[in-house]
Design an enzyme around this catalytic site. Structure first.
Site, PDB file in Angstrom:
ATOM      1  N   HIS A  30      -0.322  -1.362 -12.038  1.00 42.12           N
ATOM      2  CA  HIS A  30      -0.904  -2.071 -10.888  1.00 42.12           C
ATOM      3  C   HIS A  30      -1.953  -3.053 -11.413  1.00 42.12           C
ATOM      4  CE1 HIS A  30      -1.719  -2.573  -6.657  1.00 42.12           C
ATOM      5  NE2 HIS A  30      -3.003  -2.344  -6.830  1.00 42.12           N
ATOM      6  N   ARG A  52       0.842  -1.192   0.000  1.00 40.78           N
ATOM      7  CA  ARG A  52       0.000   0.000   0.000  1.00 40.78           C
ATOM      8  C   ARG A  52       0.873   1.235   0.000  1.00 40.78           C
ATOM      9  NH1 ARG A  52      -3.442  -2.236  -2.377  1.00 40.78           N
ATOM     10  NH2 ARG A  52      -4.908  -3.622  -1.329  1.00 40.78           N
TER      11      ARG A  52
END
Length: 174
Positions: A136, A88
């Site tokens: 991503h 994250r």
């Protein structure tokens, strides 16, 4: 192979941060064979990163991990270390990361996650030669049929009053 092993080692180190740190040290590497020593690490994370050539963040976003990899930790890294973030984005303070690259506390950053999705065209991250940006897209690697199977199995378990698989433990913050 050695690069992959080292990255996996760093990933295990950071992912196990919460319970307790597990440090894997490669003692010997010869013809793609290696001896690995396992031991618990109970010191500060900045002491750990001094030994890492690659630091791979795979941590979740939670109060205990936010800005974990910030200035005091990054300043302790090997100058040739590479930081990989596939966890994250808020685990790594972006301004501290840029500062660490400028001051050569680390050599390179490979970023898969960002504070803002999608990364704005005018972001300073795009033009920094010490930063590699990756898409991503890890989710496309898991076939959707596997996701449907897990969901179906959990639905059946729920209906039967059984514990669900892959539960998120909110008390552990992941």
């Amino acid at each position: 192979m050695l690069l992959l092993l080292t990255v996996v080692v760093a990933a295990v180190v950071l992912f196990s941060y919460l319970d307790p740190l597990l440090f894997l040290s490669v003692n010997k590497v010869h013809d793609l064979q290696c001896d690995v020593l396992f031991f618990s690490f109970t010191g500060q994370i900045r002491d750990l990163v001094k030994e890492c050539d690659y630091i791979c963040n795979v941590l979740p976003s939670c109060p205990s991990t936010r800005n974990l990899l910030s200035g005091d930790v990054l300043s302790s890294c090997k100058p040739r270390a590479a930081l990989i973030n596939v966890g994250r984005s808020d685990v790594i303070d972006q301004e501290c990361l840029l500062d660490a690259l400028r001051k050569e506390w680390i050599d390179h950053a490979i970023l898969d996650v960002f504070d803002t999705y999608t990364l704005p065209e005018d972001s300073v991250l795009w033009d920094n030669p010490k930063i590699t940006i990756t898409p991503h897209v890890a989710g496309i690697l898991v076939p959707w049929t596997k996701v449907v199977k897990i969901f179906s199995e959990n639905l059946s378990r729920y209906r039967e009053g059984k514990q669900l698989k892959f539960r998120v433990d909110l008390t552990a913050e992941y």
